[in-house]
Structure formats: C-alpha cells, structure tokens
Design a protein around this motif. Structure first.
Motif, PDB file in Angstrom:
ATOM      1  N   GLN A   9       0.825  -1.212   0.000  1.00  0.00           N
ATOM      2  CA  GLN A   9       0.000   0.000   0.000  1.00  0.00           C
ATOM      3  C   GLN A   9       0.856   1.258   0.000  1.00  0.00           C
ATOM      4  O   GLN A   9       0.644   2.179  -0.797  1.00  0.00           O
ATOM      5  CB  GLN A   9      -0.938  -0.009   1.199  1.00  0.00           C
ATOM      6  CG  GLN A   9      -1.803   1.237   1.298  1.00  0.00           C
ATOM      7  CD  GLN A   9      -2.686   1.228   2.544  1.00  0.00           C
ATOM      8  OE1 GLN A   9      -2.679   0.295   3.327  1.00  0.00           O
ATOM      9  NE2 GLN A   9      -3.444   2.284   2.717  1.00  0.00           N
ATOM     10  N   LYS A  10       1.850   1.309   0.877  1.00  0.00           N
ATOM     11  CA  LYS A  10       2.681   2.509   0.988  1.00  0.00           C
ATOM     12  C   LYS A  10       3.530   2.734  -0.261  1.00  0.00           C
ATOM     13  O   LYS A  10       3.669   3.868  -0.719  1.00  0.00           O
ATOM     14  CB  LYS A  10       3.561   2.428   2.233  1.00  0.00           C
ATOM     15  CG  LYS A  10       2.779   2.653   3.506  1.00  0.00           C
ATOM     16  CD  LYS A  10       3.693   2.758   4.701  1.00  0.00           C
ATOM     17  CE  LYS A  10       2.901   3.169   5.932  1.00  0.00           C
ATOM     18  NZ  LYS A  10       3.789   3.452   7.067  1.00  0.00           N
ATOM     19  N   LEU A  11       4.093   1.665  -0.812  1.00  0.00           N
ATOM     20  CA  LEU A  11       4.907   1.820  -2.015  1.00  0.00           C
ATOM     21  C   LEU A  11       4.048   2.214  -3.212  1.00  0.00           C
ATOM     22  O   LEU A  11       4.471   3.024  -4.046  1.00  0.00           O
ATOM     23  CB  LEU A  11       5.693   0.540  -2.299  1.00  0.00           C
ATOM     24  CG  LEU A  11       6.778   0.190  -1.285  1.00  0.00           C
ATOM     25  CD1 LEU A  11       7.450  -1.116  -1.656  1.00  0.00           C
ATOM     26  CD2 LEU A  11       7.798   1.312  -1.139  1.00  0.00           C
ATOM     27  N   THR A  12       2.850   1.683  -3.288  1.00  0.00           N
ATOM     28  CA  THR A  12       1.935   2.045  -4.374  1.00  0.00           C
ATOM     29  C   THR A  12       1.538   3.512  -4.276  1.00  0.00           C
ATOM     30  O   THR A  12       1.556   4.235  -5.277  1.00  0.00           O
ATOM     31  CB  THR A  12       0.683   1.137  -4.353  1.00  0.00           C
ATOM     32  OG1 THR A  12       1.107  -0.225  -4.540  1.00  0.00           O
ATOM     33  CG2 THR A  12      -0.297   1.520  -5.442  1.00  0.00           C
ATOM     34  N   VAL A  22       6.350  -7.768  -3.778  1.00  0.00           N
ATOM     35  CA  VAL A  22       6.898  -7.785  -2.424  1.00  0.00           C
ATOM     36  C   VAL A  22       6.824  -9.219  -1.919  1.00  0.00           C
ATOM     37  O   VAL A  22       5.746  -9.806  -1.868  1.00  0.00           O
ATOM     38  CB  VAL A  22       6.118  -6.845  -1.481  1.00  0.00           C
ATOM     39  CG1 VAL A  22       6.708  -6.892  -0.081  1.00  0.00           C
ATOM     40  CG2 VAL A  22       6.133  -5.416  -2.013  1.00  0.00           C
ATOM     41  N   GLN A  23       7.970  -9.761  -1.579  1.00  0.00           N
ATOM     42  CA  GLN A  23       8.049 -11.147  -1.128  1.00  0.00           C
ATOM     43  C   GLN A  23       8.429 -11.198   0.344  1.00  0.00           C
ATOM     44  O   GLN A  23       9.396 -10.569   0.758  1.00  0.00           O
ATOM     45  CB  GLN A  23       9.079 -11.908  -1.956  1.00  0.00           C
ATOM     46  CG  GLN A  23       8.754 -11.923  -3.428  1.00  0.00           C
ATOM     47  CD  GLN A  23       9.865 -12.508  -4.274  1.00  0.00           C
ATOM     48  OE1 GLN A  23      10.899 -12.916  -3.774  1.00  0.00           O
ATOM     49  NE2 GLN A  23       9.663 -12.535  -5.581  1.00  0.00           N
ATOM     50  N   ASP A  24       7.657 -11.958   1.100  1.00  0.00           N
ATOM     51  CA  ASP A  24       7.969 -12.197   2.512  1.00  0.00           C
ATOM     52  C   ASP A  24       8.935 -13.369   2.566  1.00  0.00           C
ATOM     53  O   ASP A  24       8.575 -14.501   2.255  1.00  0.00           O
ATOM     54  CB  ASP A  24       6.686 -12.515   3.292  1.00  0.00           C
ATOM     55  CG  ASP A  24       6.921 -12.675   4.780  1.00  0.00           C
ATOM     56  OD1 ASP A  24       8.094 -12.818   5.207  1.00  0.00           O
ATOM     57  OD2 ASP A  24       5.928 -12.668   5.525  1.00  0.00           O
ATOM     58  N   GLU A  25      10.176 -13.096   2.935  1.00  0.00           N
ATOM     59  CA  GLU A  25      11.216 -14.123   2.999  1.00  0.00           C
ATOM     60  C   GLU A  25      11.555 -14.493   4.439  1.00  0.00           C
ATOM     61  O   GLU A  25      12.604 -15.075   4.707  1.00  0.00           O
ATOM     62  CB  GLU A  25      12.474 -13.636   2.276  1.00  0.00           C
ATOM     63  CG  GLU A  25      12.251 -13.421   0.787  1.00  0.00           C
ATOM     64  CD  GLU A  25      13.518 -13.037   0.051  1.00  0.00           C
ATOM     65  OE1 GLU A  25      14.483 -12.570   0.707  1.00  0.00           O
ATOM     66  OE2 GLU A  25      13.547 -13.201  -1.174  1.00  0.00           O
ATOM     67  N   ALA A  67       9.690   5.973   2.763  1.00  0.00           N
ATOM     68  CA  ALA A  67       8.273   5.607   2.644  1.00  0.00           C
ATOM     69  C   ALA A  67       7.887   4.529   3.641  1.00  0.00           C
ATOM     70  O   ALA A  67       6.743   4.468   4.099  1.00  0.00           O
ATOM     71  CB  ALA A  67       7.972   5.139   1.221  1.00  0.00           C
ATOM     72  N   LEU A  68       8.854   3.691   4.010  1.00  0.00           N
ATOM     73  CA  LEU A  68       8.586   2.575   4.932  1.00  0.00           C
ATOM     74  C   LEU A  68       9.248   2.779   6.291  1.00  0.00           C
ATOM     75  O   LEU A  68       9.511   1.819   7.012  1.00  0.00           O
ATOM     76  CB  LEU A  68       9.078   1.261   4.304  1.00  0.00           C
ATOM     77  CG  LEU A  68       8.448   0.885   2.964  1.00  0.00           C
ATOM     78  CD1 LEU A  68       9.090  -0.373   2.401  1.00  0.00           C
ATOM     79  CD2 LEU A  68       6.937   0.719   3.102  1.00  0.00           C
ATOM     80  N   ALA A  69       9.479   4.023   6.664  1.00  0.00           N
ATOM     81  CA  ALA A  69      10.203   4.335   7.908  1.00  0.00           C
ATOM     82  C   ALA A  69       9.559   3.707   9.140  1.00  0.00           C
ATOM     83  O   ALA A  69      10.262   3.170  10.003  1.00  0.00           O
ATOM     84  CB  ALA A  69      10.326   5.847   8.083  1.00  0.00           C
ATOM     85  N   ASP A  70       8.246   3.769   9.243  1.00  0.00           N
ATOM     86  CA  ASP A  70       7.573   3.209  10.423  1.00  0.00           C
ATOM     87  C   ASP A  70       7.774   1.706  10.519  1.00  0.00           C
ATOM     88  O   ASP A  70       8.025   1.172  11.607  1.00  0.00           O
ATOM     89  CB  ASP A  70       6.073   3.518  10.406  1.00  0.00           C
ATOM     90  CG  ASP A  70       5.781   4.991  10.623  1.00  0.00           C
ATOM     91  OD1 ASP A  70       6.656   5.720  11.129  1.00  0.00           O
ATOM     92  OD2 ASP A  70       4.659   5.417  10.278  1.00  0.00           O
ATOM     93  N   GLU A  71       7.686   1.025   9.391  1.00  0.00           N
ATOM     94  CA  GLU A  71       7.850  -0.425   9.387  1.00  0.00           C
ATOM     95  C   GLU A  71       9.294  -0.811   9.694  1.00  0.00           C
ATOM     96  O   GLU A  71       9.545  -1.752  10.444  1.00  0.00           O
ATOM     97  CB  GLU A  71       7.419  -1.004   8.024  1.00  0.00           C
ATOM     98  CG  GLU A  71       5.922  -0.953   7.777  1.00  0.00           C
ATOM     99  CD  GLU A  71       5.373   0.470   7.609  1.00  0.00           C
ATOM    100  OE1 GLU A  71       4.233   0.712   8.057  1.00  0.00           O
ATOM    101  OE2 GLU A  71       6.078   1.347   7.044  1.00  0.00           O
ATOM    102  N   LEU A  72      10.243  -0.072   9.129  1.00  0.00           N
ATOM    103  CA  LEU A  72      11.655  -0.360   9.380  1.00  0.00           C
ATOM    104  C   LEU A  72      12.051  -0.064  10.822  1.00  0.00           C
ATOM    105  O   LEU A  72      12.959  -0.693  11.359  1.00  0.00           O
ATOM    106  CB  LEU A  72      12.533   0.421   8.403  1.00  0.00           C
ATOM    107  CG  LEU A  72      12.419  -0.035   6.942  1.00  0.00           C
ATOM    108  CD1 LEU A  72      13.111   0.965   6.020  1.00  0.00           C
ATOM    109  CD2 LEU A  72      12.992  -1.428   6.767  1.00  0.00           C
ATOM    110  N   ALA A  73      11.367   0.870  11.448  1.00  0.00           N
ATOM    111  CA  ALA A  73      11.634   1.178  12.856  1.00  0.00           C
ATOM    112  C   ALA A  73      10.927   0.197  13.778  1.00  0.00           C
ATOM    113  O   ALA A  73      11.225   0.153  14.969  1.00  0.00           O
ATOM    114  CB  ALA A  73      11.179   2.599  13.176  1.00  0.00           C
ATOM    115  N   GLY A  74      10.010  -0.574  13.231  1.00  0.00           N
ATOM    116  CA  GLY A  74       9.220  -1.497  14.045  1.00  0.00           C
ATOM    117  C   GLY A  74       9.436  -2.943  13.680  1.00  0.00           C
ATOM    118  O   GLY A  74      10.485  -3.515  13.973  1.00  0.00           O
TER     119      GLY A  74
END
Length: 92
Positions: A9-12, A22-25, A67-74
């Motif tokens: 969603q955020k990247l779009t 986006v692949q969950d590895e 764009a993904l700062a919150d996710e990378l911080a969490g």
C-alpha cells in the motif's frame, strides 16, 4: 493488516509503480537475527517506477526507506530492494 499489505500500500501510494512485487522471505531467516515467531520480518521488494528515473541506487533506496520508515523502525528487520526505472535492466 499484514505487514506485506502495508508495504504494498505505501509503495503504491508513494511511487505509482508500473510493477511491484513484495516477497515475505521471513521463513528463510528462521533462527537468525531479527527473526520472530510468526515471521513478517524479512522482505524483498522489486519495484519499477518513473519516480526512479535519473536517481542513483542510493537515492532510490533512501526514497523507499523513507516511505517505509515506520515499518523499518518497528516490525521489519530486513528489506532487500531492487528498484529500477522503466526500461532499465533488472525490472520485475
């Protein structure tokens, strides 16, 4: 909402990509640093967007990281990025 869905969603919204995968590895990193029960910690992103035209690899990564700062911080421990502009090699 699953982390992968938030990332998509955020990247779009941020880059209006021509293609996005986006692949969950997380399952590949079980038992390694940053791994947690339930996964959702390690991701690989393939994105093609006009927003990356004329930008260096580092600039592209910085834009995605912002764009993904919150996710990378969490919850996200690792993010592998493959970002290109349309017509460049390595497109998804």
């Amino acid at each position: 909402m699953r982390t992968v869905d938030v990332i998509i969603q955020k990247l779009t919204e941020s880059f209006a990509p021509q293609s996005l995968d986006v692949q969950d590895e997380s399952h590949l990193h079980a038992g390694h640093a940053g791994s947690r029960a339930g996964g959702q910690t390690h991701y690989r992103v393939y994105i093609v967007s006009d927003a990356f035209k004329g930008k260096s690899r580092i600039e592209r990564h910085r834009l995605i990281n912002a764009a993904l700062a919150d996710e990378l911080a969490g919850s996200v421990h690792a993010l592998a990025i493959h970002a290109s502009a349309p017509g460049e090699g390595g497109a998804a």
